[in-house]
Every structure is written in structure tokens, then in C-alpha cells.
Design a protein around this motif. Structure first.
Motif, short mmCIF file in Angstrom:
data_model
loop_
_atom_site.label_atom_id
_atom_site.label_comp_id
_atom_site.label_asym_id
_atom_site.label_seq_id
_atom_site.Cartn_x
_atom_site.Cartn_y
_atom_site.Cartn_z
N HIS A 289 35.00 45.77 51.85
CA HIS A 289 35.51 47.04 52.39
C HIS A 289 35.87 48.03 51.28
O HIS A 289 36.44 49.08 51.55
CB HIS A 289 36.74 46.79 53.26
CG HIS A 289 36.44 46.15 54.58
ND1 HIS A 289 35.51 46.67 55.46
CD2 HIS A 289 36.95 45.05 55.19
CE1 HIS A 289 35.47 45.92 56.54
NE2 HIS A 289 36.31 44.94 56.41
N GLY A 290 35.55 47.68 50.03
CA GLY A 290 35.79 48.61 48.93
C GLY A 290 37.12 48.45 48.23
O GLY A 290 37.45 49.24 47.33
N ALA A 291 37.90 47.44 48.61
CA ALA A 291 39.21 47.23 47.99
C ALA A 291 39.05 46.54 46.64
O ALA A 291 38.05 45.86 46.38
CB ALA A 291 40.10 46.39 48.90
N ARG A 292 40.06 46.70 45.81
CA ARG A 292 40.12 46.01 44.52
C ARG A 292 41.44 45.26 44.46
O ARG A 292 42.38 45.67 43.76
CB ARG A 292 39.99 47.02 43.38
CG ARG A 292 38.67 47.79 43.41
CD ARG A 292 38.64 48.90 42.40
NE ARG A 292 38.75 48.40 41.03
CZ ARG A 292 38.83 49.19 39.97
NH1 ARG A 292 38.81 50.51 40.11
NH2 ARG A 292 38.94 48.68 38.76
N PRO A 293 41.53 44.15 45.19
CA PRO A 293 42.82 43.44 45.29
C PRO A 293 43.20 42.72 44.01
O PRO A 293 42.35 42.19 43.29
CB PRO A 293 42.57 42.43 46.42
CG PRO A 293 41.10 42.18 46.38
CD PRO A 293 40.48 43.49 45.98
N ASP A 294 44.49 42.72 43.75
CA ASP A 294 45.07 41.94 42.66
C ASP A 294 45.54 40.62 43.28
O ASP A 294 46.38 40.63 44.18
CB ASP A 294 46.24 42.70 42.03
CG ASP A 294 46.97 41.88 40.99
OD1 ASP A 294 46.36 40.95 40.41
OD2 ASP A 294 48.17 42.15 40.74
N ILE A 295 45.02 39.49 42.84
CA ILE A 295 45.38 38.20 43.41
C ILE A 295 46.39 37.50 42.50
O ILE A 295 46.19 37.46 41.27
CB ILE A 295 44.14 37.31 43.64
CG1 ILE A 295 44.55 35.91 44.12
CG2 ILE A 295 43.28 37.23 42.40
CD1 ILE A 295 45.17 35.87 45.49
N ARG A 296 47.44 36.99 43.08
CA ARG A 296 48.45 36.26 42.31
C ARG A 296 48.75 34.94 43.02
O ARG A 296 48.99 34.91 44.23
CB ARG A 296 49.74 37.07 42.18
CG ARG A 296 49.54 38.43 41.54
CD ARG A 296 50.84 39.06 41.16
NE ARG A 296 50.65 40.44 40.73
CZ ARG A 296 51.61 41.20 40.21
NH1 ARG A 296 52.83 40.71 40.06
NH2 ARG A 296 51.36 42.44 39.85
N TRP A 297 48.74 33.87 42.24
CA TRP A 297 49.06 32.55 42.75
C TRP A 297 50.42 32.12 42.22
O TRP A 297 50.81 32.46 41.11
CB TRP A 297 48.01 31.53 42.30
CG TRP A 297 46.65 31.75 42.86
CD1 TRP A 297 45.62 32.47 42.31
CD2 TRP A 297 46.15 31.25 44.11
NE1 TRP A 297 44.52 32.45 43.12
CE2 TRP A 297 44.80 31.71 44.23
CE3 TRP A 297 46.68 30.46 45.12
CZ2 TRP A 297 44.01 31.40 45.33
CZ3 TRP A 297 45.89 30.15 46.22
CH2 TRP A 297 44.57 30.61 46.32
N PHE A 298 51.15 31.37 43.03
CA PHE A 298 52.39 30.78 42.57
C PHE A 298 52.40 29.30 42.95
O PHE A 298 51.67 28.87 43.85
CB PHE A 298 53.61 31.50 43.14
CG PHE A 298 53.73 31.42 44.64
CD1 PHE A 298 54.36 30.35 45.26
CD2 PHE A 298 53.22 32.44 45.46
CE1 PHE A 298 54.48 30.27 46.65
CE2 PHE A 298 53.34 32.38 46.84
CZ PHE A 298 53.96 31.29 47.43
N GLU A 299 53.22 28.53 42.28
CA GLU A 299 53.37 27.12 42.61
C GLU A 299 54.26 27.00 43.84
O GLU A 299 55.44 27.35 43.78
CB GLU A 299 53.97 26.35 41.44
CG GLU A 299 53.07 26.24 40.23
CD GLU A 299 53.66 25.37 39.14
OE1 GLU A 299 54.75 24.80 39.37
OE2 GLU A 299 53.05 25.26 38.07
N GLY A 300 53.69 26.55 44.93
CA GLY A 300 54.50 26.44 46.14
C GLY A 300 53.63 26.43 47.38
O GLY A 300 52.40 26.42 47.32
#
Length: 224
Positions: A192-203
Motif C-alpha cells: 500500500h506504499g507504507a514504509r513501516p518501522d518494525i521493532r521487536w521486543f522480548e516478550g
């Protein structure tokens, strides 16, 4: 004799929780809880960010439908929608969020930055609301939740390409949103044209106050 179904709009009272004072807000966080939660408990996860980042105000609306989490008594939770009369419920919570934002913004400084965060079911809720209107937040955060797939592609692209910031946050042990599903979601957003920032955390399927604090601090830096 046939049964005919009708709908009637009625006045009702919605509830929301708030941390901080709107008059001095530099960033206003509108945060939506997940299935079976209540706003007054959900908003406690944001206390650290509201207390440590000056000018951070958090408002948590509560889903319009409440129910007992087990049996017919005890703890109560709320939901934004179910599969029953789903389109009407989407219309109702969208109207509710419209009214809430219209009430909040005039009480804030004119340059306030609005951050919209949805957790789990709240992520889909806020996405559907934004898709139905013209309001564009400074930052959309989808936390342990997804952008809806069953929406008009043109509307989705229009929203996602005009968003200044889009962040997807997930736990690495989240049984509700495993990595494969997260990757599929990221691909959908990019289509859809987005540029998402992905963040992972422990949990798992949960909010992390230290990460919420980090997001608020980063937003404050962007404002400067």
C-alpha cells in the motif's frame, strides 16, 4: 411471519481515561486497548512516558461494549467490535472517536502532535477509524495488532502514504501474532506504499512501558 431487522441511533455515554493536562500538551497520545481490557487499567502502561516526557498527554477511550470476562460476574472487559452487526459497530466507534478528538484538540496548543497507538484489537480499530476520515496523526503505532486487510485498497494507500510515521511493534514470543504473520502484515503495508518501522521486543502479547517511554522521547526529539 417474517422478522424484519431495524436499527435505531440512540444517545449513550462513552468513557475514557486521561493522563496529563491538555492545556500544556506537546504530544497527545490517543491509545486504544485490546479485546477484554478497560481504559482505566490499560492507560497505566503509559504512566512512565507521561511522567518522564514533559508535555505528554495520554487519552485512552474505552470500547462501547462491556462484558464479564468469565461467566456472569467478576472482572469486566470491553470490546470494540464483534462479528455480530460488525459494520454498525465500526460506524459507532468511528463516530465516537471523531467526537472525542473534536473535544480534545481545542483544549490543546495548536501545534500539538497527535500519536495514535492501538494495541491488539485496538490497532485494527484505530486503522479503520483513520480510513474513514481525513485526520492524519503524526505517528501511527500498531502494537501487537494488524492493519485490516478487508478495506478499499485505494483508501488504504491514501492513508498509509500520507502518514509521517508508521511503527509496527511486536513481541518475539507473541502466540497471537507469530513472526510469519508479522512478515505478511509488513508486506501488506508495503504494497500500500507504507514504509513501516518494525521493532521487536522480548516478550509476548503485552505492552512494555520502557519502550513506550522510548517512543515518547523520540517523538519529543522530532518536535524540536
Amino acid at each position: 411471519m417474517d422478522v424484519h431487522e431495524h436499527r435505531l441511533q440512540v444517545p449513550r455515554t462513552a468513557r475514557y481515561a486521561q493522563l496529563g493536562e491538555l492545556a500544556t500538551a506537546r504530544q497527545l497520545w490517543l491509545v486504544c486497548h485490546g479485546y477484554g481490557q478497560l481504559a482505566s487499567y490499560f492507560i497505566r502502561h503509559f504512566r512512565l512516558a507521561a511522567e518522564q516526557v514533559p508535555g505528554t498527554v495520554v487519552v485512552a477511550p474505552e470500547g462501547l461494549s462491556r462484558f464479564y470476562l468469565q461467566g456472569n460476574g467478576g472482572r469486566v472487559g470491553a470490546t470494540w467490535m464483534t462479528s455480530e452487526d460488525r459494520l454498525t459497530e465500526i460506524e459507532d466507534f468511528s463516530a465516537y472517536l471523531d467526537v472525542l478528538l473534536t473535544r480534545l484538540l481545542p483544549q490543546c496548543p495548536p501545534d500539538v502532535q497527535v500519536v495514535v497507538l492501538g494495541f491488539s484489537q485496538g490497532a485494527t480499530t484505530l486503522s479503520r477509524w483513520l480510513l474513514r476520515g481525513s485526520f492524519t496523526p503524526a505517528h501511527l503505532v500498531l502494537w501487537a495488532g494488524t492493519f485490516p486487510e478487508d478495506v478499499d485498497p485505494a483508501a488504504a494507500s491514501a492513508l498509509l502514504t500520507r502518514l509521517p510515521r508508521l511503527t509496527v511493534i511486536c513481541g518475539d514470543a507473541d502466540s497471537y501474532l507469530p513472526e510469519a504473520r508479522v512478515n505478511a502484515q509488513l508486506e501488506l503495508l508495503r504494497q500500500h506504499g507504507a514504509r513501516p518501522d518494525i521493532r521487536w521486543f522480548e516478550g509476548q502479547h503485552e505492552l512494555k512501558p520502557p519502550l513506550l517511554l522510548q517512543l515518547a522521547q523520540q517523538q519529543a526529539q522530532i518536535e524540536q
